[in-house]
Design a protein around this motif. Sequence first.
Motif, PDB file in Angstrom:
ATOM      1  N   ASP A   9       0.750  -1.585  -0.005  1.00 26.85           N
ATOM      2  CA  ASP A   9      -0.258  -0.340  -0.421  1.00 26.85           C
ATOM      3  C   ASP A   9       0.794   1.285  -0.349  1.00 26.85           C
ATOM      4  O   ASP A   9       0.329   2.161  -0.857  1.00 26.85           O
ATOM      5  CB  ASP A   9      -0.362  -0.222   1.347  1.00 26.85           C
ATOM      6  N   LEU A  10       1.856   1.462   0.634  1.00 25.72           N
ATOM      7  CA  LEU A  10       3.077   2.246   0.590  1.00 25.72           C
ATOM      8  C   LEU A  10       3.090   2.359  -0.291  1.00 25.72           C
ATOM      9  O   LEU A  10       3.531   3.793  -0.811  1.00 25.72           O
ATOM     10  CB  LEU A  10       4.261   1.975   2.418  1.00 25.72           C
ATOM     11  N   HIS A  11       3.868   2.011  -1.232  1.00 22.35           N
ATOM     12  CA  HIS A  11       5.020   1.885  -2.476  1.00 22.35           C
ATOM     13  C   HIS A  11       3.946   2.793  -4.070  1.00 22.35           C
ATOM     14  O   HIS A  11       3.652   3.253  -4.685  1.00 22.35           O
ATOM     15  CB  HIS A  11       5.112   0.185  -3.198  1.00 22.35           C
ATOM     16  N   LEU A  12       2.419   1.896  -3.702  1.00 26.02           N
ATOM     17  CA  LEU A  12       1.367   2.267  -4.295  1.00 26.02           C
ATOM     18  C   LEU A  12       1.166   3.626  -4.032  1.00 26.02           C
ATOM     19  O   LEU A  12       1.427   4.777  -5.239  1.00 26.02           O
ATOM     20  CB  LEU A  12      -0.212   1.507  -4.260  1.00 26.02           C
ATOM     21  N   ARG A  13       1.248   4.020  -3.032  1.00 28.18           N
ATOM     22  CA  ARG A  13       0.679   5.200  -2.761  1.00 28.18           C
ATOM     23  C   ARG A  13       2.276   6.542  -3.174  1.00 28.18           C
ATOM     24  O   ARG A  13       1.973   7.257  -3.839  1.00 28.18           O
ATOM     25  CB  ARG A  13       0.617   6.294  -0.814  1.00 28.18           C
ATOM     26  N   GLN A  14       3.115   5.985  -3.371  1.00 30.53           N
ATOM     27  CA  GLN A  14       4.225   6.386  -3.342  1.00 30.53           C
ATOM     28  C   GLN A  14       4.758   6.691  -4.656  1.00 30.53           C
ATOM     29  O   GLN A  14       4.881   7.978  -5.583  1.00 30.53           O
ATOM     30  CB  GLN A  14       5.907   5.969  -2.973  1.00 30.53           C
ATOM     31  N   ALA A  15       4.014   5.198  -5.628  1.00 30.35           N
ATOM     32  CA  ALA A  15       4.394   5.578  -7.406  1.00 30.35           C
ATOM     33  C   ALA A  15       3.294   6.594  -7.375  1.00 30.35           C
ATOM     34  O   ALA A  15       3.136   7.201  -8.545  1.00 30.35           O
ATOM     35  CB  ALA A  15       3.966   4.294  -7.733  1.00 30.35           C
ATOM     36  N   TRP A  16       1.836   6.443  -6.781  1.00 24.83           N
ATOM     37  CA  TRP A  16       1.086   7.678  -7.283  1.00 24.83           C
ATOM     38  C   TRP A  16       1.167   8.787  -8.085  1.00 24.83           C
ATOM     39  O   TRP A  16       1.045   9.786  -8.101  1.00 24.83           O
ATOM     40  CB  TRP A  16      -0.663   6.965  -6.641  1.00 24.83           C
ATOM     41  N   VAL A  17       1.937   9.318  -6.118  1.00 26.19           N
ATOM     42  CA  VAL A  17       2.375  10.783  -5.812  1.00 26.19           C
ATOM     43  C   VAL A  17       3.258  10.721  -6.677  1.00 26.19           C
ATOM     44  O   VAL A  17       3.239  11.893  -8.018  1.00 26.19           O
ATOM     45  CB  VAL A  17       2.539  11.237  -4.521  1.00 26.19           C
ATOM     46  N   GLU A  18       4.261  10.388  -6.541  1.00 26.73           N
ATOM     47  CA  GLU A  18       5.569  10.501  -7.670  1.00 26.73           C
ATOM     48  C   GLU A  18       4.848  10.002  -9.589  1.00 26.73           C
ATOM     49  O   GLU A  18       5.453  11.336 -10.650  1.00 26.73           O
ATOM     50  CB  GLU A  18       6.595   9.423  -7.763  1.00 26.73           C
ATOM     51  N   SER A  19       4.284  10.481 -10.031  1.00 28.60           N
ATOM     52  CA  SER A  19       3.583   9.752 -11.251  1.00 28.60           C
ATOM     53  C   SER A  19       2.343  11.964 -11.687  1.00 28.60           C
ATOM     54  O   SER A  19       1.656  11.612 -12.455  1.00 28.60           O
ATOM     55  CB  SER A  19       2.295   8.896 -11.531  1.00 28.60           C
ATOM     56  N   GLY A  20       2.397  12.504 -10.738  1.00 27.97           N
ATOM     57  CA  GLY A  20       1.361  13.613 -10.480  1.00 27.97           C
ATOM     58  C   GLY A  20       0.365  13.972 -10.041  1.00 27.97           C
ATOM     59  O   GLY A  20      -0.131  14.486 -10.382  1.00 27.97           O
ATOM     60  N   TYR A  21      -0.473  12.418  -9.765  1.00 31.52           N
ATOM     61  CA  TYR A  21      -1.454  12.141  -9.223  1.00 31.52           C
ATOM     62  C   TYR A  21      -2.199  12.698  -7.936  1.00 31.52           C
ATOM     63  O   TYR A  21      -0.636  12.611  -6.847  1.00 31.52           O
ATOM     64  CB  TYR A  21      -2.465  10.591  -9.327  1.00 31.52           C
ATOM     65  N   ASN A  22      -3.488  12.652  -7.733  1.00 35.01           N
ATOM     66  CA  ASN A  22      -3.718  13.709  -6.667  1.00 35.01           C
ATOM     67  C   ASN A  22      -3.910  12.483  -5.539  1.00 35.01           C
ATOM     68  O   ASN A  22      -4.132  11.242  -5.470  1.00 35.01           O
ATOM     69  CB  ASN A  22      -5.287  14.058  -6.679  1.00 35.01           C
ATOM     70  N   PRO A  23      -2.626  12.686  -4.124  1.00 34.01           N
ATOM     71  CA  PRO A  23      -2.885  11.680  -3.701  1.00 34.01           C
ATOM     72  C   PRO A  23      -3.974  11.484  -2.324  1.00 34.01           C
ATOM     73  O   PRO A  23      -3.670  10.009  -1.560  1.00 34.01           O
ATOM     74  CB  PRO A  23      -1.999  12.914  -2.568  1.00 34.01           C
TER      75      PRO A  23
END
Length: 706
Positions: A9-23
């Motif tokens: 879950d942590l890695h998913l959130r990190q990847a999501w934010v790093e891709s420029g999406y809404n955290p």
Amino acid sequence: FPQALHDLDLHLRQAWVESGYNPKVFVGPLALPKIRFGTWVGGDRDGHPLVTAEVTRQTFQELRQGAIRVLAKALGTLSDQLTMSQHEQPATEELNRAITKLKDELSANSLLTLHPEEPWRQFTLLLREKVLLGLQDKGYATYEELRQDLDILSASLEQIGASRVARLEVFPVIRLTDVYGFHAAVLDIRQNSAFHDLAFSQMLTASGVPDADDFIDSSQDERLPLLETELRSRRPLLPPGTSAGPEADAVLSCFRVLKEYRDKYGFRGIGALIVSMTRGVADLLVIYLFAREVGLWTETPEGPASELHVVPLFETLHDLEIAPAVVQSYLGNPFTARSLRAQARIRGSVRSVQQVMLGYSDSNKDSGILTSQWALFRAQKAIAEVGDKIGIQIRYFHGRGGTISRGAGPTDRFLESLPNRTIRGDLRLTEQGETIAQKYANRVTATYNLELLLAGVTGISLRQENRPDHADAISCIVTKLAAFSRDAYSALLAMPGFLDFFASATPIDALELSSIGSRPSRRTGKRSFGDLRAIPWVFSWTQARFYLPGWYGVGTALTQLKEEESSGYEQLLHLRKDSPFVQFVLTNVETNIFSADRDLMRLYASLCTQREELMLVFTQITKEFELTIRALEEVLGGEAATRRPRFTMTHQIRADALRALHFQQVQLLRQWRAAQAEDDVKASDRLFTDVMVSINAIASGLRTTG
């Protein structure tokens, strides 16, 4: 797994934010992907008489106790983080009421006086105590009750401005509760259709049904009128406590354990009822009557239904070919339709979902890898179309083994190779044998492999609407290849002396005497090819470095296509780059044949005592081996060692050590078999231990069994 789930879950959130999406998208636990665990250890009684109803009962309890301990540990850790004082941040009225309620329930508990000035900590410790009461079948009745209390805790933190604490500390515990509940993993129940035949026939006989003895000998279609008549009746066949026969007693005792569990804990820990060797719709409908016998039916506005999910398992080549028609007939049955709607209501879902399990082992054993893979591909595509037509989503359960011959291969490429629109946001698959330790025994690798599954299923579900569908383009060519390959494979199995060669040139005799498998190596104990299970079949060829089930027939198929249809062959050369299915299958075949060793194959063939006839078999195998290597090099564009340097390097690192082990094993097999022939029990027992050690050593070196 709990730790890996947190990291995932942590890695998913990190990847999501790093891709420029809404955290904020992944803030709440409900926004995260649904992941569930299952097992059939303790529930799979297909060919295993020691998996009794009592074993299943104990398994349910061990899973429940494990989940309770995981949640209790998480709550204990959480309490250490919630040390805010009520003098600085007054607790909400809802939290105070919840604390008072828990104190009343746990009136005799010493925790009641602890941390009175830290209400959030006190509440969490009270939750932990109530969870632990589940070990005594007290405390929370369902996991949903715990979930509600955790929501109260989270909301209270939000209201005092501790949103970050709620997000970082409480949400992961809610996530654990959602994934594990009080059951840890659903327990699937599996049994063979032939065993069910005997059980139901005994029940019919005991209940006095006319011509009950004819049930076993009747066809699937001939059984349907009787089954459909029974499905319209609510009365059981047998009076309570009646013994109808050994198979009937075994089946009904298992179903009584399911009812006992349902009555105490609900349905969430009960997995699918999987019917091995499903041959027709009658094999599935009869499960509903076993459920009726123990009181596991429910009433719906439309009529009686079953809350247990019945799953066909299509394994052999013939079963895969008839699978779409079987699924269509099954889903079209009114009782099935009512049952799927009832199961959807239990899940809180608006859509009906039907699992279909696919076996990768027996079709390969029957017909070779190319024919097997194509039959699986076609079956999935056709079954998905049936589901679309009826309006029911098909959830495929892929019964992959640990070797390429039994469905293994890189996860991402496997998912890409499946037919379009057969993955629609969800998937079930098995991890078996040594692959469990290889993939999940370490926290980092466990997280990585879960990431591969999550990313693969998500990516394909999103992309498949727009990606090219090569199914029609490859259909004609691969159908011909599959037929050519099957003919070559079947011809080998039909050669005089083939089974004797297999028995002599591989350690199958030692494997059958071992106790390392989850089930006996043969379904009924008969000394025949058909009765031998796929795992020892593959395992033994792997030990002798033939890898035969993973490549035999492919060389003939590719060569025959080139000679008989040059235009189709040219098209194949393009498709091996464009079609994920063709690329996946041919690359896996190449991996198998690269792992085989011509010199070691010859070494194991030296164990054959009836030399002339058996060496003809060996000559045919080596002929196909050479043909397959040349054909693959031409189709894939050069030698594997040049195109796949990383794979070549890892293979060479182990080569010398494995070669020494193989020479040792052949010597041990020769000595052990000689001791058996001379009835030297003492020497035979001693040598057998050494043989098993050598088998284990080679399996560890190859990192694969069956």
